[in-house]
Design a protein around this motif. Structure first.
Motif, PDB file in Angstrom:
ATOM      1  N   SER A 144       0.842  -1.209   0.000  1.00 48.79           N
ATOM      2  CA  SER A 144       0.000   0.000   0.000  1.00 48.79           C
ATOM      3  C   SER A 144       0.867   1.244   0.000  1.00 48.79           C
ATOM      4  O   SER A 144       0.595   2.207  -0.735  1.00 48.79           O
ATOM      5  CB  SER A 144      -0.956  -0.006   1.190  1.00 48.79           C
ATOM      6  OG  SER A 144      -0.255  -0.033   2.418  1.00 48.79           O
ATOM      7  N   TRP A 145       1.937   1.229   0.812  1.00 50.48           N
ATOM      8  CA  TRP A 145       2.842   2.382   0.785  1.00 50.48           C
ATOM      9  C   TRP A 145       3.467   2.526  -0.602  1.00 50.48           C
ATOM     10  O   TRP A 145       3.545   3.631  -1.144  1.00 50.48           O
ATOM     11  CB  TRP A 145       3.953   2.233   1.824  1.00 50.48           C
ATOM     12  CG  TRP A 145       4.960   3.323   1.668  1.00 50.48           C
ATOM     13  CD1 TRP A 145       4.911   4.580   2.188  1.00 50.48           C
ATOM     14  CD2 TRP A 145       6.139   3.274   0.840  1.00 50.48           C
ATOM     15  NE1 TRP A 145       5.986   5.319   1.742  1.00 50.48           N
ATOM     16  CE2 TRP A 145       6.750   4.540   0.920  1.00 50.48           C
ATOM     17  CE3 TRP A 145       6.714   2.279   0.059  1.00 50.48           C
ATOM     18  CZ2 TRP A 145       7.924   4.830   0.246  1.00 50.48           C
ATOM     19  CZ3 TRP A 145       7.879   2.575  -0.625  1.00 50.48           C
ATOM     20  CH2 TRP A 145       8.489   3.847  -0.518  1.00 50.48           C
ATOM     21  N   THR A 157      -9.823   0.533  -1.313  1.00 55.06           N
ATOM     22  CA  THR A 157      -9.642   1.713  -2.166  1.00 55.06           C
ATOM     23  C   THR A 157      -8.780   1.405  -3.389  1.00 55.06           C
ATOM     24  O   THR A 157      -8.601   2.262  -4.252  1.00 55.06           O
ATOM     25  CB  THR A 157      -9.002   2.867  -1.375  1.00 55.06           C
ATOM     26  OG1 THR A 157      -7.720   2.449  -0.889  1.00 55.06           O
ATOM     27  CG2 THR A 157      -9.880   3.271  -0.196  1.00 55.06           C
ATOM     28  N   PHE A 158      -8.235   0.192  -3.462  1.00 60.42           N
ATOM     29  CA  PHE A 158      -7.410  -0.229  -4.591  1.00 60.42           C
ATOM     30  C   PHE A 158      -8.216  -1.192  -5.475  1.00 60.42           C
ATOM     31  O   PHE A 158      -9.249  -1.713  -5.056  1.00 60.42           O
ATOM     32  CB  PHE A 158      -6.130  -0.916  -4.099  1.00 60.42           C
ATOM     33  CG  PHE A 158      -5.261  -0.047  -3.231  1.00 60.42           C
ATOM     34  CD1 PHE A 158      -4.202   0.649  -3.771  1.00 60.42           C
ATOM     35  CD2 PHE A 158      -5.520   0.079  -1.872  1.00 60.42           C
ATOM     36  CE1 PHE A 158      -3.396   1.455  -2.969  1.00 60.42           C
ATOM     37  CE2 PHE A 158      -4.726   0.880  -1.058  1.00 60.42           C
ATOM     38  CZ  PHE A 158      -3.667   1.565  -1.614  1.00 60.42           C
ATOM     39  N   ARG A 191      -5.155  -4.448  -5.402  1.00 58.86           N
ATOM     40  CA  ARG A 191      -5.937  -4.716  -4.199  1.00 58.86           C
ATOM     41  C   ARG A 191      -5.446  -5.985  -3.509  1.00 58.86           C
ATOM     42  O   ARG A 191      -5.320  -6.030  -2.282  1.00 58.86           O
ATOM     43  CB  ARG A 191      -7.417  -4.832  -4.531  1.00 58.86           C
ATOM     44  CG  ARG A 191      -8.270  -5.214  -3.326  1.00 58.86           C
ATOM     45  CD  ARG A 191      -9.742  -5.319  -3.653  1.00 58.86           C
ATOM     46  NE  ARG A 191     -10.321  -4.015  -3.917  1.00 58.86           N
ATOM     47  CZ  ARG A 191     -11.642  -3.785  -3.983  1.00 58.86           C
ATOM     48  NH1 ARG A 191     -12.491  -4.788  -3.819  1.00 58.86           N
ATOM     49  NH2 ARG A 191     -12.095  -2.589  -4.246  1.00 58.86           N
ATOM     50  N   GLU A 192      -5.154  -7.019  -4.292  1.00 59.13           N
ATOM     51  CA  GLU A 192      -4.683  -8.270  -3.720  1.00 59.13           C
ATOM     52  C   GLU A 192      -3.315  -8.080  -3.062  1.00 59.13           C
ATOM     53  O   GLU A 192      -3.047  -8.633  -1.987  1.00 59.13           O
ATOM     54  CB  GLU A 192      -4.605  -9.354  -4.797  1.00 59.13           C
ATOM     55  CG  GLU A 192      -5.948  -9.715  -5.411  1.00 59.13           C
ATOM     56  CD  GLU A 192      -6.957 -10.130  -4.350  1.00 59.13           C
ATOM     57  OE1 GLU A 192      -6.588 -10.961  -3.482  1.00 59.13           O
ATOM     58  OE2 GLU A 192      -8.102  -9.624  -4.386  1.00 59.13           O
ATOM     59  N   GLN A 193      -2.453  -7.309  -3.707  1.00 62.79           N
ATOM     60  CA  GLN A 193      -1.137  -7.050  -3.129  1.00 62.79           C
ATOM     61  C   GLN A 193      -1.249  -6.285  -1.811  1.00 62.79           C
ATOM     62  O   GLN A 193      -0.576  -6.618  -0.821  1.00 62.79           O
ATOM     63  CB  GLN A 193      -0.279  -6.256  -4.123  1.00 62.79           C
ATOM     64  CG  GLN A 193       0.127  -7.042  -5.352  1.00 62.79           C
ATOM     65  CD  GLN A 193       0.883  -6.184  -6.353  1.00 62.79           C
ATOM     66  OE1 GLN A 193       0.587  -5.000  -6.538  1.00 62.79           O
ATOM     67  NE2 GLN A 193       1.880  -6.787  -7.004  1.00 62.79           N
ATOM     68  N   VAL A 194      -2.098  -5.266  -1.802  1.00 65.89           N
ATOM     69  CA  VAL A 194      -2.260  -4.458  -0.591  1.00 65.89           C
ATOM     70  C   VAL A 194      -2.878  -5.290   0.517  1.00 65.89           C
ATOM     71  O   VAL A 194      -2.440  -5.222   1.677  1.00 65.89           O
ATOM     72  CB  VAL A 194      -3.112  -3.207  -0.892  1.00 65.89           C
ATOM     73  CG1 VAL A 194      -3.462  -2.478   0.402  1.00 65.89           C
ATOM     74  CG2 VAL A 194      -2.370  -2.276  -1.849  1.00 65.89           C
ATOM     75  N   ARG A 195      -3.873  -6.089   0.183  1.00 64.14           N
ATOM     76  CA  ARG A 195      -4.490  -6.930   1.203  1.00 64.14           C
ATOM     77  C   ARG A 195      -3.449  -7.877   1.815  1.00 64.14           C
ATOM     78  O   ARG A 195      -3.434  -8.083   3.035  1.00 64.14           O
ATOM     79  CB  ARG A 195      -5.649  -7.728   0.607  1.00 64.14           C
ATOM     80  CG  ARG A 195      -6.288  -8.689   1.613  1.00 64.14           C
ATOM     81  CD  ARG A 195      -7.673  -9.108   1.207  1.00 64.14           C
ATOM     82  NE  ARG A 195      -7.752  -9.576  -0.169  1.00 64.14           N
ATOM     83  CZ  ARG A 195      -8.894  -9.792  -0.816  1.00 64.14           C
ATOM     84  NH1 ARG A 195     -10.052  -9.581  -0.211  1.00 64.14           N
ATOM     85  NH2 ARG A 195      -8.879 -10.224  -2.061  1.00 64.14           N
TER      86      ARG A 195
END
Length: 349
Positions: A117-118, A182-183, A188-192
């Motif tokens: 996310s960062w 929000t992705f 989204r999968e990477q951030v999760r």
């Protein structure tokens, strides 16, 4: 080149002609500044781990009256781990993506940061540096936008733009880095994944730390160094883009080369901070190209000074500089770049 040692010396910055492309600036840099050196990269990792361990060991042995010094040292060393993850996020640590992702996650774990996310949000900052209402790093509010905010949002904005600037990184971390909804798509999968790694580690690690160290031990070894890390995160990012003579531009007026070359600030800090934080303050070449590893930033900066020196903004860190920024850089003004809350309220009367 604008080299300023006093916070009162906020001169109007020269900007390159709008026909100058970012690629033109990059082409003036020596090719070797883009070369990844595994020995230098891994030395930085070892150095940061050693310094954090040294700080933690000293915290365990030092009398109480020296603890503030060690909190500052250890929190600053933690910032060095962040800078390693920062290189990983820009893929300038290793040529292998999986190595960047692995080292990035491990570097960010001690500071409770979700890596992906960062990485994605920070890439957005680089693509839209100093683009008003689009940049996500210290984007200033205009008077019109400020007036449309709720009373609580206004109060929060005033605090984080004023004497509580050092807490802004904590708010930024908590507000936008843990919400994977929000992705979209693969991001989204990477951030999760990154968020769940951090949350799982915290759910397992925090109780163990509390049981073994107690509440005071948790504050002493974890919370206070972590807050020092966020102090530096807030301070570095504030000074990188928020001095009175740095302009934010609306979308239709924004120019990439001007934003990346003249919209970022080089700030000299005490030498021990620059060593522990791996020269993250050498910020202008990093905005010219994120492909430059942190250990090559100084060489790249010298090249920029030689070829583009008239367009660079440099400061020397001081508390008076921070005071000057937090006294003036509140609401964005189309003519003067910034206006203080005090002047804004006077004009409203």
């Amino acid at each position: 080149m604008t080299t300023l040692t006093s916070p009162t010396q906020h001169k109007t910055l020269l900007q390159p002609d709008c026909t100058v492309r970012l690629r033109d600036i990059i082409n003036t840099l020596p090719s070797n500044v883009f070369t990844k050196d595994p020995r230098k990269a891994w030395f930085k990792v070892v150095l940061s781990i050693f310094m954090v361990a040294l700080g933690m060991g000293a915290l365990a042995l030092t009398p109480w009256y020296l603890l503030p010094i060690l909190w500052i040292f250890t929190g600053t060393a933690l910032t060095g781990l962040f800078v390693i993850g920062h290189d990983c996020g820009h893929r300038s640590f290793s040529n292998r993506i999986w190595v960047n992702d692995l080292v990035g996650h491990l570097s960010f774990l001690p500071i409770i940061y979700p890596f992906h996310s960062w990485r994605i949000l920070h890439d957005h900052h680089h693509k839209h540096t100093n683009k008003l209402n689009v940049d996500n790093a210290w984007n200033p509010l205009t008077a019109e936008l400020y007036e449309s905010c709720s009373p609580l949002a206004k109060w929060s904005y005033r605090q984080l733009r004023g004497r509580f600037w050092w807490f802004a990184s904590v708010v930024h971390w908590a507000k936008i880095h843990f919400n994977w909804t929000t992705f979209t798509g693969r991001e989204r999968e990477q951030v999760r994944f990154s968020v769940l790694v951090v949350i799982t580690s915290a759910v397992i690690g925090f109780p163990i730390l509390l049981i073994t160290l107690g509440a005071w031990g948790f504050v002493k070894f974890c919370l206070l160094p972590w807050l020092v890390f966020h102090f530096w995160m807030s301070t570095f990012t504030l000074v990188h883009h928020t001095v009175p003579n740095i302009a934010f531009k609306k979308v239709d007026q924004w120019n990439e080369s001007q934003a990346q070359l003249s919209g970022t600030v080089h700030c000299d800090y005490p030498h021990w901070i620059e060593i522990l934080c791996h020269d993250i303050n050498v910020h202008i070449p990093h905005h010219i190209s994120t492909g430059i590893p942190s250990y090559n930033l100084r060489q790249a900066h010298q090249s920029l000074k030689k070829n583009w020196g008239n367009y660079l903004c440099e400061y020397r860190f001081s508390w008076s500089l921070i005071q000057d920024i937090t006294n003036q850089c509140h609401l964005y003004h189309r003519e003067f770049n910034y206006q203080s809350f005090e002047n804004y309220w006077k004009l409203k009367k």
